[in-house]
Design a protein around this motif. Structure first.
Motif: not given
Length: 131
Positions: A95-98, A116-131
């Motif tokens: 999810l957070w790689h693809v 995206l304005t902040d890719v790091g924020h986007y990746v963190r939000s994706l991680r929270r979905l499955v973490g």
């Protein structure tokens, strides 16, 4: 799979079967390809986005495999090589790689209506979905 490997030990073999190594499975790509495209409101999915998804999957296969994936498949270890060219379908990191790779490709292609304005924020939000 076993017959192909026996016939050509030097061959890199993949299959659609989940009980053999290197399962080619659309669950590795499609959910995350669409997620990245939808998150930036892409107007289309182009070849660059598909290639970004494929490259992200290939990059993930070269990374250390977390214990959660090993446990899910009852395996003691996995490492990139002839029997592990393709990540496992239950690898949550897909999810957070693809999705971000697809989103960035959509932006580069000019297809993203909501970049995206902040890719790091986007990746963190994706991680929270499955973490």
């Amino acid at each position: 799979y076993a017959e192909a490997v026996a016939a050509r030990p030097d061959a890199l073999v993949a299959t659609g079967r989940s009980n053999d190594p290197n399962q080619v499975n659309n669950a590795l790509c499609f959910p995350f390809l669409f997620r990245g495209a939808l998150d930036v409101r892409a107007t289309a999915i182009d070849d660059a986005m598909k290639l970004a998804a494929a490259r992200a999957i290939a990059d993930l296969a070269r990374m250390s495999v977390p214990d959660a994936v090993l446990d899910a498949y009852g395996l003691p270890s996995l490492a990139f090589g002839p029997e592990y060219l393709i990540p496992k379908a239950l690898d949550r990191r897909l999810l957070w790689h693809v999705a971000p790779a697809v989103a960035r490709a959509a932006e580069a292609s000019g297809l993203a209506r909501n970049p995206l304005t902040d890719v790091g924020h986007y990746v963190r939000s994706l991680r929270r979905l499955v973490g």
